[in-house]
Design a protein around this motif. Structure first.
Motif, PDB file in Angstrom:
ATOM      1  N   UNK A  28       0.839  -1.204   0.000  1.00  0.00           N
ATOM      2  CA  UNK A  28       0.000   0.000   0.000  1.00  0.00           C
ATOM      3  C   UNK A  28       0.871   1.249   0.000  1.00  0.00           C
ATOM      4  N   UNK A  29       0.267   2.445  -0.156  1.00  0.00           N
ATOM      5  CA  UNK A  29       1.055   3.686  -0.201  1.00  0.00           C
ATOM      6  C   UNK A  29       1.884   3.899   1.060  1.00  0.00           C
ATOM      7  N   UNK A  30       2.947   4.694   0.932  1.00  0.00           N
ATOM      8  CA  UNK A  30       3.866   4.935   2.055  1.00  0.00           C
ATOM      9  C   UNK A  30       3.166   5.453   3.314  1.00  0.00           C
ATOM     10  N   UNK A  31       2.187   6.364   3.214  1.00  0.00           N
ATOM     11  CA  UNK A  31       1.514   6.807   4.442  1.00  0.00           C
ATOM     12  C   UNK A  31       0.849   5.660   5.199  1.00  0.00           C
ATOM     13  N   UNK A  32       0.314   4.686   4.454  1.00  0.00           N
ATOM     14  CA  UNK A  32      -0.321   3.533   5.092  1.00  0.00           C
ATOM     15  C   UNK A  32       0.737   2.676   5.795  1.00  0.00           C
ATOM     16  N   UNK A  33       1.843   2.429   5.099  1.00  0.00           N
ATOM     17  CA  UNK A  33       2.928   1.652   5.702  1.00  0.00           C
ATOM     18  C   UNK A  33       3.445   2.369   6.949  1.00  0.00           C
ATOM     19  N   UNK A  34       3.620   3.689   6.833  1.00  0.00           N
ATOM     20  CA  UNK A  34       4.104   4.464   7.970  1.00  0.00           C
ATOM     21  C   UNK A  34       3.165   4.387   9.158  1.00  0.00           C
ATOM     22  N   UNK A  35       1.856   4.451   8.887  1.00  0.00           N
ATOM     23  CA  UNK A  35       0.880   4.378   9.972  1.00  0.00           C
ATOM     24  C   UNK A  35       0.926   3.022  10.657  1.00  0.00           C
ATOM     25  N   UNK A  36       0.993   1.960   9.867  1.00  0.00           N
ATOM     26  CA  UNK A  36       1.027   0.613  10.435  1.00  0.00           C
ATOM     27  C   UNK A  36       2.273   0.426  11.297  1.00  0.00           C
ATOM     28  N   UNK A  37       3.435   0.818  10.763  1.00  0.00           N
ATOM     29  CA  UNK A  37       4.687   0.636  11.503  1.00  0.00           C
ATOM     30  C   UNK A  37       4.735   1.548  12.727  1.00  0.00           C
ATOM     31  N   UNK A  38       4.111   2.729  12.635  1.00  0.00           N
ATOM     32  CA  UNK A  38       4.117   3.667  13.762  1.00  0.00           C
ATOM     33  C   UNK A  38       3.351   3.134  14.967  1.00  0.00           C
ATOM     34  N   UNK A  39       2.508   2.127  14.759  1.00  0.00           N
ATOM     35  CA  UNK A  39       1.783   1.528  15.876  1.00  0.00           C
ATOM     36  C   UNK A  39       2.684   0.681  16.770  1.00  0.00           C
TER      37      UNK A  39
END
Length: 259
Positions: free
Chosen positions: A201-212
């Motif tokens: 998925x787009x980078x913002x989605x990856x960033x959100x998932x990893x930020x959890x």
């Protein structure tokens, strides 16, 4: 379909993915494992088996680093050195499997592997073993499972039970092992073209998932004071069983032309 979200990801699905990462990180902080167990079937259902497991590998790598720093004083580096070299050996056939199988077959394989390994750890009495051969087998099996299905914890748990590995050291040493497995899985699958980065998925989605992950780590530090490692593992088993059954059902449905 839930697994085809190349650009626009529904907010509800993002919430589910974020919650899975937080829960998995909490369980991993408590018992040493949980991110792959919880996140792999969840993201595979949301993003498809290839992108879902690849994102799980990325998430596991980050969580292992952060939790490993927290538990660094209990890491058994000698055991890590015995297990780590064979991770690459197991990762290559795992990547080839991902590249060769279609989506429905991968979902069936992931669901079956998760359920099978969990049943094995729960029902099969593991005889005591020692030496380099069991460590090599565990490293190879873990590398294969982590690359193919995003979950290596059951293979490590079997090895821990067979070698009577003390829980505190086991939970800590799993972190550099999971880091090595996650990084190796990403490099192997991307390098062999089995799981292209473009499928994520787009980078913002990856960033959100990893930020959890750090959020789950903070919560997990509080929960670890009140919840035993055994209780954490039981919760992880319940969650992964539900996800694996759903994934298996969808894979079988896809093969039969239902989905």
């Amino acid at each position: 379909m839930l697994f085809s979200m190349p650009v626009d990801v529904a907010p509800l699905l993002l919430i589910v993915a974020a919650a899975a990462v937080i829960l998995g990180t909490v369980l991993q902080r408590v018992s040493g494992m949980g991110v792959g167990l919880v996140v792999a079937p969840t993201l595979a259902l949301l993003l498809g088996p290839v992108a879902g497991v690849l994102l799980t590998n990325l998430t596991t790598t980050v969580s292992a680093v952060l939790i490993g720093i927290t538990l660094r004083h209990d890491i058994d580096w000698q055991r890590y050195v015995r297990l780590a070299p064979l991770i690459v050996v197991g990762s290559v056939p795992g990547a080839l499997l991902v590249g060769a199988a279609d989506r429905s077959w991968l979902e069936v394989i992931i669901g079956t592997a998760l359920i099978g390994t969990l049943l094995m750890t729960a029902l099969v009495r593991i005889p005591p073993v020692s030496g380099a051969v069991p460590a090599a087998m565990a490293g190879t099996a873990g590398g294969f499972l982590n690359t193919a299905v995003g979950v290596a914890a059951p293979a490590m748990l079997v090895y821990a039970q067979a070698t009577n590995w003390q829980q505190r050291s086991f939970a800590a040493t799993l972190q550099p092992i999971f880091f090595t497995m996650g990084l190796t899985s990403v490099i192997t699958k991307v390098g062999l073209g089995a799981a292209p980065i473009s499928g994520l998925p787009p980078l913002p989605v990856i960033g959100l998932v990893v930020a959890m992950v750090p959020i789950g780590l903070l919560v997990g530090g509080l929960v670890a004071r009140r919840v035993t490692a055994e209780a954490g593992r039981k919760v992880a088993v319940v969650v992964v069983t539900a996800g694996a059954l759903l994934l298996l059902a969808r894979g079988v449905g896809g093969m039969a032309g239902v989905f």
